[in-house]
Enzyme design. Structure first.
Site: not given
Ligand SMILES: Cc1cc2nc3c(=O)[nH]c(=O)nc-3n(C[C@H](O)[C@H](O)[C@H](O)COP(=O)(O)OP(=O)(O)OC[C@H]3O[C@@H](n4cnc5c(N)ncnc54)[C@H](O)[C@@H]3O)c2cc1C
Ligand code: FES
Lengths: 258, 640
Positions: B42, B44-46, B268, B286, B332, B403, B427
């Site tokens: 993954g 994403g941010l984390a 949401h 938002s 929410r 959401h 997440e």
């Molecule tokens: C529309 C929307 C608006 C939001 N707005 C806000 C906000 O304003 N403020 C706030 O704090 N939060 C907000 N959130 C929540 C927040 O965006 C998410 O909870 C957060 O970004 C999740 O980050 P993450 O790094 O955990 O996961 P993600 O960003 O979901 O990243 C997951 C990563 O894992 C990878 N992955 C997943 N499964 C696999 C697999 N089996 N094999 C290989 N790779 C895999 C994906 O490719 C991706 O790179 C919002 C959410 C949504 C839906």
């Protein structure tokens, strides 16, 4: 209330893999709500293809909110289709009418090889960022965020460039397949900020040269700006060019200083 | 099996725990770090923040994403903002207050130690992101601007127009890109994790499938981080990006990682209502809009007049009436239920009567159109593009949608799952938001985990492993997992039934939404638990995936993800059934106050429910971790 469009004729580029030749195939959509998005129309087509035991059309997409930059279709010869400031996923069928013929192709650019059908490989963009599209700021050492005030117009200018979603429409729209808008947007985002100054000239030099390895050269057609779903201004290219020229002098001076 | 869920919070006052931990933690010397391989799944941010930071420290990092580039992760879509206890506004914010708000917002179902640490490191995140060039909104004096979000009475939310997630993710991605360019991180894009491998109880690595070629490959490492996001797409329609799924976490769960609080999902309140049966996803508007928008419905059911023709005295500003002190900024879960009740009572608005109004006319009159445009311009535009209506002229229509998921892999204070060597961040874990997450706190948590927590805690696990061999990919456990994965994907192709994965996904989603959505009952959950296994059987018999397994096949990818959603869905319903109380996003109709608010049962349920996989989706075993509240008092959540 929603209206329904009837009898849409789709001409879609089908290609089995990177090394095979492709062809257009014709499909008819009998009926679709004008509330549906363009990609939902393709979802409907794909469900039908599966039920006819055929291969669905491959296309890239993810957020369907116009922000991730994954969707990437040439629609009737226009990158992302007819609506300005709109990525493919945000385009809705209300922009079309019954009986329309719609030609759907992948991005066409030598730096974006086709993977399958409408999906292309845009990793050349990542190579550009890897070569310098960052500020070196290792985790943990940062000073307080308010230590350096940034005038609002500067922060806004950085943000205008930073809005780029990396979709590649600029490259697809460019007759030369150049990536100057993408590259310049990132450079400008970082180069206007105080935090970006230390690496300013190193950044521009590295990124421009990596860009040149993969992409065609810019001859100021301006098609990129018109195709950009975020309307990034073509002015950023001039700023990049200016910094690039300066970098040649500055970086050489640094080198000679040893 | 008896499992003790030890949260490993250091002894002593919660406010000192993180410092205590950091001063006691085992370290890996700089020169030794490169002897360790860490896999981050993954980006994403984390994941991106963890991978970049671990690589900076000197570890060898392999990062995996099924996206074509780390820049695409779902995090990119976050709009509203990120919280931090900076108190730049001087309005009374503090680490303690952010901690308290988060515990209270989560309806007292989160672990104090983790949440306090989150509030502490929140301030470092903003410093870090500004240093990386994230163009946060600023005041004219050049200092950072803030807004307020639901569940808080201070302004602590930092934002970058309506694209905060995009800017933060690009920041983290750039830092990761730098490490890739330097050769410190190897990136595997368009590669999906399909299994987790354990050897002698420890996580030994992962098995992946190359989405372009179908090739199944093993990767060994000293430790693995899952930063694979949430499972909100179990509902089919949600605000999540289309590719979000539970597979990575679920495969870890099946290999021994307990799955905590799966029924805690967040609906949401402000999304654009569904307009059409072919709809593939819902779009969030938002929450920041609730700073200036007022939520209302007509007082009378069947009032079909356009909004502008409904006079003030015939409007019901539901949130302002029910929750005067928080008004339109009530949390929410509470706001979502208020909207649902209005629609259920026939007072819904719009052509399908499936929404409530979010009205900006007062804000436009008070602040002027320019200010409103400056604050929300791009959101208004997005709304117009999707709904075909202009929110400057007529109120937006909104309705709740799936959401965010608070549940996830159980982790201890070190973010380690119940499989030693396997960590979960962002997440994908369950740790910080209890039964309800406050707005702008997910971005904060993802970056806290990746930048400021994991880089410390992983070292503590790795240090004693120095110079000891680890199982390689030729170990039988890897070979078995590879074979199982190959068979699994071939299996979907071999069914040759009549229905697509999307068909089944819609059906599972409908059942979960109806019975395990905004309001749950014993009867409904039992119904879901009888319908889901039947539908799952049909899936296993009647699925159709065309094409093959040796080239890019999006239908095949989807089949695997839907399979896992089925299994997760059953667990969600069981978890919701067994939690005989209402808390945060988990609202059981049987347990509510006379005023219709969630009624917790702290005596019986002040615990985390963590489920153990036993081989059959409906037969998982429930374990518990008691929650102790020392720094805050358990109180009834009130936003009146
Ligand atoms: C529309 C929307 C608006 C939001 N707005 C806000 C906000 O304003 N403020 C706030 O704090 N939060 C907000 N959130 C929540 C927040 O965006 C998410 O909870 C957060 O970004 C999740 O980050 P993450 O790094 O955990 O996961 P993600 O960003 O979901 O990243 C997951 C990563 O894992 C990878 N992955 C997943 N499964 C696999 C697999 N089996 N094999 C290989 N790779 C895999 C994906 O490719 C991706 O790179 C919002 C959410 C949504 C839906
Ligand atoms: S699918 Fe994300 S921008 Fe279109």
């Amino acid at each position: 209330m929603s209206n329904h469009l009837k009898n849409l004729k789709l001409k879609i580029w089908r290609q089995d893999g990177p090394n095979t030749s492709g062809r257009f195939e014709d499909y008819i959509i009998d009926e679709i709500s004008d509330e549906a998005s363009f990609l939902e129309m393709l979802d409907v087509l794909n469900e039908r293809l599966i039920s006819d035991n055929k291969l669905p059309v491959v296309f890239d997409h993810d957020c369907r909110e116009g922000i991730c930059g994954t969707c990437s279709l040439m629609i009737n010869g226009q990158a992302h289709g007819p609506e300005r400031r709109t990525a493919t996923c945000q385009l809705h069928m209300r922009k079309f009418k019954s009986g329309d013929e719609i030609v759907i192709e992948p991005w066409r650019a030598s730096a974006f090889p086709i993977i399958k059908d409408l999906m292309v490989d845009r990793s050349a963009f990542d190579r550009i960022i890897e070569s310098g599209g960052f500020i070196t700021a290792p985790t943990g050492g940062a000073p307080d965020a308010n230590l350096i005030p940034i005038p609002k117009p500067v922060a806004d200018a950085a943000m205008d460039s930073a809005e780029c979603i990396g979709c590649g429409a600029c490259v697809a729209a460019c007759p030369n397949g150049a990536a100057n808008l993408f590259t310049a947007a990132k450079i400008n985002h970082l180069n206007v900020l105080p935090q970006g100054q230390a690496e300013r000239y190193k950044r521009v030099e590295a990124m421009v040269e990596t860009m040149d390895e993969y992409f065609g050269s810019c001859t100021n057609h301006g098609e990129c700006e018109a195709a950009c779903p975020k309307e990034i201004s073509i002015d950023v290219i001039a700023l990049m060019n200016k910094d690039y020229r300066k970098s040649k002098v500055k970086n050489r001076k640094e080198l000679s200083r040893g | 099996m008896t499992i003790t869920l030890d949260s490993k919070i250091p002894n002593g006052p919660v406010a000192d725990a993180w410092n205590t931990y950091k001063s006691d933690v085992k370290l890996v010397a700089p020169g030794n770090k490169r002897k360790f391989k860490v896999i981050v799944v993954g980006t994403g941010l984390a994941g991106a923040s963890a991978a970049a930071t671990l690589a900076e420290l000197g570890y060898q990092v392999d990062a995996f994403t099924f996206h074509d580039s780390p820049r695409r992760a779902h995090s990119i879509a976050a709009q509203g903002g990120i919280n931090a206890a900076k108190n730049y506004q001087g309005d009374g914010d503090s680490v303690h207050r952010l901690f308290y708000d988060t515990i209270k917002g989560g309806d007292f179902r989160a672990r104090e130690g983790n949440v306090h640490r989150l509030a502490e490191v929140s301030v470092n995140i903003i410093d870090q992101m500004v240093a990386q060039g994230v163009p946060f909104a600023r005041e004219y004096g050049g200092l950072l601007d803030n807004r307020s979000f639901g569940g808080a009475q201070v302004s602590r939310t930092f934002y970058a127009r309506g694209q905060t997630g995009q800017q933060l993710l690009l920041g983290a991605y750039q830092q990761l890109a730098r490490q890739i360019g330097l050769g410190n991180v190897r990136l595997f894009n368009r590669t999906e994790l399909v299994d987790v491998v354990t050897v002698e109880g420890r996580c030994a690595g992962i098995v992946t499938r190359d989405l372009m070629t179908g090739e199944v490959v093993s990767h060994a490492a000293h430790a693995v981080v899952m930063a694979t996001g949430g499972y909100g797409n179990v509902f089919f329609l949600s605000t999540n990006a289309m590719a979000c799924n539970v597979t990575a976490a679920w495969r870890a769960h099946r290999k021994g990682a307990l799955f905590a609080n799966p029924c805690y999902t967040q609906i949401h309140p402000t999304c654009i209502p569904q307009s059409d049966p072919t709809q593939s996803k819902l779009t969030l508007m938002s929450e920041s809009l609730r700073n200036d928008g007022r939520v209302w419905v007509p007082k009378n059911a069947d009032d079909n007049r356009p909004a502008a023709q409904i006079p003030e005295e015939e409007r019901d500003y539901i949130l302002e009436r029910l929750y005067p002190s928080y008004g339109n900024l009530a949390p929410r879960d509470i706001s979502s239920r208020a909207a649902k009740r209005s629609v259920d009572s026939g007072r819904g608005v719009g052509p399908l009567k499936n929404g409530v109004y979010l009205d900006f006319s007062d804000a436009i009159n008070r602040l002027g159109r320019n200010v409103v445009e400056e604050r929300y311009g791009n959101l208004f535009e997005m709304y117009e593009r999707i709904a075909g209506e202009n929110p400057y002229d007529m109120p937006m229509r909104i309705y709740p949608a799936s959401h965010y998921t608070m549940g996830g892999l159980w982790v201890d204070y070190e973010l380690q799952t119940t499989i030693p060597g396997l960590y979960a961040a962002g997440e994908a874990n369950f740790s910080d938001h209890g039964a309800n997450r406050l707005g702008a706190s997910a971005l904060m948590q993802g970056l806290a985990d990746g930048y400021f927590v994991l880089p410390y805690t992983i070292g503590n696990y790795l240090a004693p492993m120095l110079n000891k061999p680890i199982p390689g990919t030729d170990h039988p456990a890897f070979k078995e997992a590879e074979q199982a994965a190959q068979q699994r994907y071939q299996g979907y192709l071999d069914i040759k039934g009549t229905r697509s994965p999307d068909f089944f996904h819609r059906e599972v989603g409908r059942i979960i939404w109806d019975y395990c959505g905004m309001e749950r009952t014993q009867q409904g959950l039992e119904k879901a638990l009888s319908e889901l296994p039947a539908l799952y059987e049909e899936f296993q018999k009647d699925l159709r995936v065309t094409g093959d397994g040796t080239s890019l096949n999006q239908t095949l990818e989807k089949a695997g993800r839907v399979d896992d959603f089925f299994q997760l869905g059953m667990l969600m319903c069981r978890d919701a059934l067994e939690r005989e109380e209402s808390c945060g996003g988990h609202f059981r109709a049987e347990y509510q106050t006379d005023e219709g608010e969630a009624l917790r049962d702290d005596e019986k349920f002040a615990h985390v429910a963590a489920w153990e996989w036993t081989g059959e989706p409906t037969k998982s075993v429930r374990h518990t971790e008691e929650l102790k509240f020392e720094a805050v008092h358990l109180a009834t959540r009130s936003y009146k």
